[in-house]
Design an enzyme around this catalytic site. Structure first.
Site, PDB file in Angstrom:
ATOM      1  CE  LYS A 486      -2.832  -1.220  -0.763  1.00  0.00           C
ATOM      2  NZ  LYS A 486      -3.664  -2.277  -1.218  1.00  0.00           N
ATOM      3  CE  LYS A 603      -9.791  -1.326  -7.838  1.00  0.00           C
ATOM      4  NZ  LYS A 603      -9.121  -1.423  -6.523  1.00  0.00           N
TER       5      LYS A 603
HETATM    6  C1  AGP Z   1      -3.665  -3.624  -4.754  1.00  0.00           C
HETATM    7  O1  AGP Z   1      -3.666  -2.430  -4.081  1.00  0.00           O
HETATM    8  C2  AGP Z   1      -3.364  -3.629  -6.148  1.00  0.00           C
HETATM    9  N1  AGP Z   1      -3.773  -2.522  -6.829  1.00  0.00           N
HETATM   10  C3  AGP Z   1      -3.182  -4.944  -6.860  1.00  0.00           C
HETATM   11  O2  AGP Z   1      -2.148  -5.615  -6.224  1.00  0.00           O
HETATM   12  C4  AGP Z   1      -4.400  -5.912  -7.010  1.00  0.00           C
HETATM   13  O3  AGP Z   1      -4.735  -6.451  -5.770  1.00  0.00           O
HETATM   14  C5  AGP Z   1      -4.034  -7.011  -8.021  1.00  0.00           C
HETATM   15  O4  AGP Z   1      -3.789  -6.430  -9.263  1.00  0.00           O
HETATM   16  C6  AGP Z   1      -5.098  -8.066  -8.139  1.00  0.00           C
HETATM   17  O5  AGP Z   1      -6.322  -7.537  -8.564  1.00  0.00           O
HETATM   18  P1  AGP Z   1      -7.657  -8.340  -8.415  1.00  0.00           P
HETATM   19  O6  AGP Z   1      -7.940  -8.507  -6.965  1.00  0.00           O
HETATM   20  O7  AGP Z   1      -8.694  -7.493  -9.104  1.00  0.00           O
HETATM   21  O8  AGP Z   1      -7.466  -9.664  -9.094  1.00  0.00           O
END
Ligand code: AGP
Length: 608
Positions: A486, A603
């Site tokens: 984070k 995202k």
């Molecule tokens: C977390 O803050 C991230 N932006 C990233 O690690 C995310 O959790 C990861 O890309 C997986 O995404 P999802 O949960 O939509 O599969």
């Protein structure tokens, strides 16, 4: 990550396409563009940077059109630049937008160059425009050209295409990259994300891999991978009613942090009854299947993987099941051996993460008992392709940095662990204890959120540094990892996490006045050992910021000691996550970064 929106309408579409791009900004992007059919020409506008710049160009040029395609790009092949932004075109005739990656683009590009096509970008996407043009030149319709192109394209794609000779309809195609249609009052739309068109319709048609669709203002036709016309179900979702505004908060991330008590309530709603977990909360037949489970395999990415790491510990302690956990991007490449009666668990906020989907599809060919997913987006590919699903019901998460998605995943995973324990007739008293604690969890989260003022005092000291170390032990090591992730993703401070006992095996060499150490010290059987590890930091002049149970005895002179609210040990990982989220947010705010859309990130990561 990249976003597509396209529309055929009886009214002007420029504004609604740009509004759709704004709705997809949360996904992360570096440039935006639009192509609008104007009967004898196609207006083509692209901007490096924010969608607002594209909108400003639209305001000054005022292109009028009833048919168009638009895109936000997140660079994979070729740097972020105007020339690499979509839509891409072939000879001012064919314009396309593309999400995904064309894996055989070098060989296809070489062949097109030989045929005389000139490339202006470094992207893998531009060749799709030239490929379609080469088939249109031979007298094919756009639908036929798309099928011919599909025979050549390898990889993942969602494509929308228009051509100069047709101002009535556009054509879209989907393969392993999300794409859906929306049936509006004045138009038919296509988009890679329902949020992009949720203001215009509640009626969605989710395309399947291999589908091609032709869209005009009044109607649409869908053809499957064998070019046979098919009907796909219309799903009704009221997306406009789902909160997608910041309200009084400065950022979506801030709002999402403070929404956690309610989000967790929604995860638990209808899933616990009396003093035990309800049966079949993952779908009819899930409890029966869980009774057969002898081994668990978890795959996920990023924050979702951290939730999986906590769950692996719970699975062992509460459901007495061994668990293997893998990065989704690595899982397929280690020739995983699948023991008899193994259950596959995927975890994903978006349900569209390409690595996680690829791992699920690979695992489905293996001898698993079944696949279970913990997911936040009911319309996602992961939810549709898994045998059983539990939706976390966190509501839309817009901030790129996962907050409420993580804590609700943890709550959902605890429901999974309790379901497995119940199906296996294990630990009834412990189950009751945890269910009782889950019921009070939203209250404890509220108490934890109230620590904000104390955390605000720490933020300037961390914000002025370039590095940070996060420490935790056992079930708190994944929480330390999540804290470090984070901090790095939104403040751009380099941060790493270690199990505190590992410190003396190397990382202790990093300790000095410029390396703040953030430690998690709940009440546990290894609390004293953890305190000894932290003393090692103190003895070397390190600055400690300790989030601890009040019973933990430690004298912190250089740094801070923050007492955490009490809760059941198994749920403490959820509680100890909260101050780390607030700390990262406040540090990023001081450093003035783009908190909701951090640089280089997306995202929903829809490429492998
Ligand atoms: C977390 O803050 C991230 N932006 C990233 O690690 C995310 O959790 C990861 O890309 C997986 O995404 P999802 O949960 O939509 O599969």
């Amino acid at each position: 990550m990249c976003g597509i929106i396209a529309a055929a309408s009886t009214r002007n579409v420029g504004k609604l396409l740009v509004q759709g791009l704004h709705k997809m900004e949360y996904r992360g992007y570096d440039s935006a563009g639009i192509a609008l059919h104007q009967e004898n020409s196609i207006a083509h506008l692209r901007a490096l940077g924010k969608v607002q710049l594209l909108e400003d160009m639209m305001i000054s040029e005022k292109p009028k059109s009833k048919l168009g395609i638009a895109h936000t790009r997140w660079a994979t092949h070729g740097e972020p630049s105007e020339v690499n932004a979509h839509p891409h075109k072939s000879k001012d005739k064919v314009y396309i937008v593309h999400n995904g990656i064309i894996e055989n683009y070098i060989e296809l590009k070489e062949a097109l160059v030989k045929d005389g096509y000139e490339f202006s970008s470094q992207t893998d996407s531009e060749l799709i425009a030239h490929l379609l043009d080469s088939f249109l030149e031979k007298g094919n319709s756009m639908i036929d050209a798309m099928y011919l192109a599909k025979e050549k394209l390898e990889g993942a794609y969602a494509i929308a295409a228009i051509d100069i000779d047709n101002n009535n309809s556009l054509v879209v195609a989907r393969n392993k990259s999300p794409l859906l249609l929306g049936i509006g009052t004045d138009e038919i739309l296509a988009a890679s994300d329902p949020l992009a068109i949720g203001q215009l319709t509640n009626e969605f048609v989710f395309l399947e891999d291999g589908d091609v669709a032709e869209i005009s203002a009044e109607s649409y036709k869908i053809f499957d991978e064998n070019k046979k016309e098919v009907e796909r179900e219309i799903t009704n979702i009221d997306i406009s009613s789902q909160a997608t505004s910041k309200g009084d908060y400065k950022h979506f991330m801030e709002k999402e942090i403070y929404e956690q008590p309610e989000a967790i309530l929604n995860t638990l709603d209808g899933r616990v009854g009396g003093d035990d977990i309800l049966d079949n909360i993952f779908g009819l037949g899930s409890s029966e299947l869980f009774a057969k489970a002898k081994r668990i395999q978890i795959v996920a990415c990023g924050t979702s993987l951290h939730a999986g790491r906590v769950a692996a510990n719970w699975l062992s302690s509460i459901a007495e099941l061994p668990c293997q956990i893998d990065y989704a991007s690595e899982y397929r490449y280690r020739n995983p051996h699948v023991d008899e009666n193994s259950l596959l668990i995927t975890i994903s906020q978006s349900g569209e993460t390409a690595d996680t989907l690829a791992a699920l599809r690979y695992a489905k060919e293996k001898d698993y008992l079944g696949s279970v997913s913990i997911c936040n987006v009911p319309t996602s590919s992961l939810a549709r392709e898994s045998d059983f699903v539990l939706f976390t019901n966190a509501g839309p998460e817009i901030g790129v940095a996962s907050t409420k998605a993580f804590t609700t995943q943890l709550a959902g995973l605890m429901l999974l662990v309790l379901s497995l324990a119940k199906s296996r007739n294990l630990n009834p008293k412990l189950r009751t204890r945890i269910i009782t604690a889950l019921r009070t969890l939203p209250e404890v989260i509220n108490e934890t959120l109230a620590l904000k003022e104390k955390i605000l005092d720490l933020a300037p000291a961390i914000a002025s540094k370039d590095n940070a170390l996060f420490l935790g032990r056992g079930i708190f090591y994944p929480i330390a990892k999540e804290g470090a992730l984070k901090l790095k993703e939104i403040s751009y401070i380099h941060a790493e996490a270690y199990p505190a006992g590992e410190l003396k095996h190397g990382p202790l060499a990093l300790i000095d006045e410029d390396m703040p150490v953030i430690a998690l010290a709940p009440e546990s059987e290894i609390a004293e050992k953890l305190v000894s590890n932290l003393e090692e930091v103190k003895a070397r002049g390190g600055t400690l910021y300790v989030f601890a149970d009040p019973s933990v005895k430690m004298d912190v002179k250089n740094g801070a000691f923050i007492s955490m609210p009490k809760c059941d040990f198994f749920l403490t990982p959820i509680i100890y996550t909260i101050p780390l989220q607030i700390l990262s947010y406040e540090v990023a705010l001081l450093r003035g970064t783009d908190i909701d859309q951090p640089r280089n990130l997306a995202k929903s990561v829809t490429v492998e």
